[in-house]
Enzyme design. Structure first.
Site, PDB file in Angstrom:
ATOM      1  N   ASP A  40      14.513   2.237  11.177  1.00  0.00           N
ATOM      2  CA  ASP A  40      13.677   1.265  11.898  1.00  0.00           C
ATOM      3  C   ASP A  40      12.596   1.766  12.860  1.00  0.00           C
ATOM      4  OD1 ASP A  40      13.191  -0.984  13.815  1.00  0.00           O
ATOM      5  OD2 ASP A  40      15.125  -1.245  14.500  1.00  0.00           O
ATOM      6  N   LYS A  62      -4.356  -3.604  15.766  1.00  0.00           N
ATOM      7  CA  LYS A  62      -5.161  -3.148  14.697  1.00  0.00           C
ATOM      8  C   LYS A  62      -6.395  -2.188  15.355  1.00  0.00           C
ATOM      9  CE  LYS A  62      -2.494  -3.385  11.141  1.00  0.00           C
ATOM     10  NZ  LYS A  62      -1.577  -2.358  10.814  1.00  0.00           N
ATOM     11  N   SER A  80      -6.991  -2.225   9.923  1.00  0.00           N
ATOM     12  CA  SER A  80      -7.399  -3.535   9.133  1.00  0.00           C
ATOM     13  C   SER A  80      -8.906  -3.752   9.482  1.00  0.00           C
ATOM     14  CB  SER A  80      -6.692  -4.473   9.754  1.00  0.00           C
ATOM     15  OG  SER A  80      -7.133  -5.983   9.577  1.00  0.00           O
ATOM     16  N   TYR A 103      -2.395  -9.305  16.376  1.00  0.00           N
ATOM     17  CA  TYR A 103      -2.612  -8.325  15.346  1.00  0.00           C
ATOM     18  C   TYR A 103      -3.906  -7.809  15.495  1.00  0.00           C
ATOM     19  CZ  TYR A 103      -2.506  -6.701  10.394  1.00  0.00           C
ATOM     20  OH  TYR A 103      -3.011  -6.231   9.239  1.00  0.00           O
ATOM     21  N   ASP A 106      -8.584  -8.456   3.008  1.00  0.00           N
ATOM     22  CA  ASP A 106      -7.340  -9.111   2.107  1.00  0.00           C
ATOM     23  C   ASP A 106      -6.953  -8.328   0.925  1.00  0.00           C
ATOM     24  OD1 ASP A 106      -7.583 -11.047   3.932  1.00  0.00           O
ATOM     25  OD2 ASP A 106      -8.719 -12.506   2.662  1.00  0.00           O
ATOM     26  N   ILE A 152       0.803  -0.953   0.192  1.00  0.00           N
ATOM     27  CA  ILE A 152      -0.134   0.023   0.150  1.00  0.00           C
ATOM     28  C   ILE A 152       0.866   1.162   0.057  1.00  0.00           C
ATOM     29  CG2 ILE A 152      -1.652   1.278   1.246  1.00  0.00           C
ATOM     30  CD1 ILE A 152      -2.591  -1.435   2.381  1.00  0.00           C
TER      31      ILE A 152
END
Length: 244
Positions: free
Chosen positions: A46, A141, A124, A137, A169, A13
């Site tokens: 980083d 999110k 997400s 995860y 997805d 993205i």
């Protein structure tokens, strides 16, 4: 011309977005993207390093006034709670949520000095609805969504809009990782059969929505968490309703 910082810009993205912005972006990632558009600059960083945000913002300011930030860096974590170690939990939470917080905090002052701008966080659909086997995860999110809402309220009077997009997805290296060629195509097609619109998202589908939220066309939108998932979230909610 104003500058937008894009983290996670080496692929997916973030890389798709870089080609859509009118101003010169600062592309931030661990490794350089395959191509860097004219006017753009790449900075290796980083984001787990708490000193990185200030270094990134300083590099962006050297290019021009900073008015935009896209937090697209992230890492996928799989496993239920009983399968997730403390180290895995900390890594997934920090790279998805902690880094988003630190970067967003770092741009508040420079963006505010320019009279405002926009922050867009890549969350997400798993931050909106529960998903099996990805506890760290999903929590990370969901935290990004709530961070978006809280910062939108806190900084609206400064002219800083904060929104999130919540992809389903999407055809990026994170999805079907390690698969190539026909095997990858078959996996993506299989994922697509579960999505109401019949396919997985392309990176540009998500990037186009992000570009809109960064633009003046979205100047009265803040605190939104926009699902871009081909109807998957809606279908999941509808299914839950059928079970009650």
């Amino acid at each position: 011309m104003s500058v937008t910082i894009i983290t996670g810009a080496s692929s997916g993205i973030g890389a798709a977005l870089a080609a859509l912005l009118p101003g010169p972006p600062l592309l931030v990632a661990r490794t350089a993207p395959k191509t860097v558009a004219a006017g753009a600059r790449f900075l290796s960083a980083d984001l787990s390093d708490p000193l990185s945000p200030d270094r990134i913002v300083a590099a962006a300011q050297a290019m021009g006034p900073v008015t935009g930030l896209v937090n697209a860096a992230g890492v996928l974590g799989r496993g239920r709670a009983d399968q997730t170690s403390d180290a895995d939990w900390a890594r997934v939470i920090d790279l998805n949520l902690g880094a988003t917080f630190r970067m967003s905090r770092a741009v508040l002052d420079p963006v505010g000095r320019e009279g405002g701008g926009a922050i867009v966080n890549i969350a997400s659909d798993w931050g909106l609805i529960a998903a099996p086997g990805a506890v760290a995860y999903g929590v990370a999110k969901a935290g990004v969504v709530q961070l978006t809402r809280c910062m939108a309220l806190d900084h609206a009077r400064e002219g800083i809009r904060v929104n999130a997009v919540c992809p389903g997805d999407t055809d990026t290296p994170m999805l079907a990782a390690g698969q190539t060629g026909a095997a990858r195509g078959a996996t993506l097609a299989r994922f697509g059969t579960t999505i109401p619109l019949g396919r997985v998202a392309r990176a540009r589908d998500i990037a186009s929505a992000v570009a809109f939220l960064l633009s003046d066309a979205a100047q009265f939108i803040t605190g939104a968490a926009l699902p871009i998932d081909g109807g998957s979230t809606l279908a999941a909610i509808a299914t839950q309703g059928d079970l009650t």
